[in-house]
Design a protein around this motif. Sequence first.
Motif, PDB file in Angstrom:
ATOM      1  N   ASN A 223      69.575  92.374  54.349  1.00 57.79           N
ATOM      2  CA  ASN A 223      69.609  90.959  53.983  1.00 57.79           C
ATOM      3  C   ASN A 223      68.683  90.076  54.812  1.00 57.79           C
ATOM      4  O   ASN A 223      68.299  88.996  54.357  1.00 57.79           O
ATOM      5  N   HIS A 224      68.315  90.528  56.017  1.00 60.39           N
ATOM      6  CA  HIS A 224      67.473  89.691  56.875  1.00 60.39           C
ATOM      7  C   HIS A 224      66.320  90.500  57.459  1.00 60.39           C
ATOM      8  O   HIS A 224      66.207  90.668  58.673  1.00 60.39           O
ATOM      9  N   PRO A 225      65.444  91.035  56.593  1.00 63.86           N
ATOM     10  CA  PRO A 225      64.296  91.799  57.090  1.00 63.86           C
ATOM     11  C   PRO A 225      63.366  90.899  57.897  1.00 63.86           C
ATOM     12  O   PRO A 225      63.160  89.732  57.557  1.00 63.86           O
ATOM     13  N   LYS A 226      62.800  91.468  58.971  1.00 63.87           N
ATOM     14  CA  LYS A 226      61.957  90.673  59.857  1.00 63.87           C
ATOM     15  C   LYS A 226      60.471  90.855  59.594  1.00 63.87           C
ATOM     16  O   LYS A 226      59.648  90.234  60.262  1.00 63.87           O
ATOM     17  N   SER A 227      60.115  91.714  58.658  1.00 64.15           N
ATOM     18  CA  SER A 227      58.700  91.895  58.334  1.00 64.15           C
ATOM     19  C   SER A 227      58.563  92.229  56.859  1.00 64.15           C
ATOM     20  O   SER A 227      59.522  92.623  56.195  1.00 64.15           O
ATOM     21  N   ARG A 228      57.347  92.073  56.377  1.00 68.18           N
ATOM     22  CA  ARG A 228      57.076  92.402  54.977  1.00 68.18           C
ATOM     23  C   ARG A 228      57.377  93.869  54.691  1.00 68.18           C
ATOM     24  O   ARG A 228      57.954  94.215  53.667  1.00 68.18           O
ATOM     25  N   PHE A 229      57.007  94.755  55.630  1.00 68.85           N
ATOM     26  CA  PHE A 229      57.234  96.179  55.403  1.00 68.85           C
ATOM     27  C   PHE A 229      58.719  96.477  55.238  1.00 68.85           C
ATOM     28  O   PHE A 229      59.123  97.198  54.330  1.00 68.85           O
ATOM     29  N   VAL A 230      59.558  95.969  56.147  1.00 67.28           N
ATOM     30  CA  VAL A 230      61.001  96.237  56.072  1.00 67.28           C
ATOM     31  C   VAL A 230      61.568  95.702  54.764  1.00 67.28           C
ATOM     32  O   VAL A 230      62.357  96.376  54.081  1.00 67.28           O
TER      33      VAL A 230
END
Length: 353
Positions: A223-230
Amino acid sequence: MAFLDIEHLEKSFGTNRVVKDFNLEIEQGEFISLLGPSGCGKTTVLRMVAGFESTSSGAIRIDGQDVTNLRPNQRNIGMVFQAYALFPNLTVAENVGFGMRVGKKPKAQIKSRVEEMLQLIGLPGLGGRYPFQLSGGQQQRVALARALAVQPRVLLLDEPLSALDAKIRVSLREEIREIQRELGITTIFVTHDQEEALSMSDRVVVMNGGVAEQTGEPFEIYNHPKSRFVAQFVGTLNTLDATVIDAKTGQVRVGETQIGLNRELPGALAGSTINLALRPEVVSLGRKPGRDTILKGRLAEVHFLGSTIRMRVDVDGALISLDTFNTPDTPPPRIGDAVELSLAERDLLVLTD
């Protein structure tokens, strides 16, 4: 101090750095998954913890003991491989007890422990069979029992379910997690399957290009990815191009629809384009209470999946996926129909590199 402490771990093969400044603290009894695509360095990290690969730099400590330069048999670690690695000429019982025999344990202790392990993995009475007489799922259970029989301090699992069919994978991952909880053993699980990682783990480490991009609980990672990849690697993701109207207040435009993100957009300029993302489950077909942002488009694809129906809607050239429950009395719209999608502004992620 963490039970398993991995500090500034690096690994290079020639000039190729495959693991870069990897740091991870694992508490006793935790189940941690290393998740990422092929070649991201997750298996190399596992093999360095096991002692099968030397480290280029960094340290590995287990229960306060520095094991960085110890041989695998000096670390008291159990490992389960993707390919089972059972001895074909040994019976199930002999495979399970192999590590104890190498350790010169008394025969009575080996026999008792083997029976205990076969009971634990749900294969009592099959100790006299050979691996070729077992199914793939049963063989993987035996490999797990062999790793656990020596009472290791840490259990390492290297994609142990990837060779199994879908139904067996689901049931076996539940069994592995149940056994791990029962024994309270510290575990690292390597997988490229996001569903496995999210459903089994206390925490997930998402790796990319030898780097740990994000570490957190499954809820946080999803729900809270810290990067575009994640954001793009974990789960299905819809992406939209948005034109910035006011970066300070977070006003953007998607097609003809103006959206207030209610957050500042650092570094963005009025008229520039940013990428927004949202999960299929936060998009509704038609207008729904609490989802006040309306996007208009045309239905491009319909995929009937049994209990759910996956639709893709063309919104100004961007295909937006959403899922609806199958309702026998209400067939989905037809391809080409004009439809409205509703969503809440708070569910839009701003993707960054």
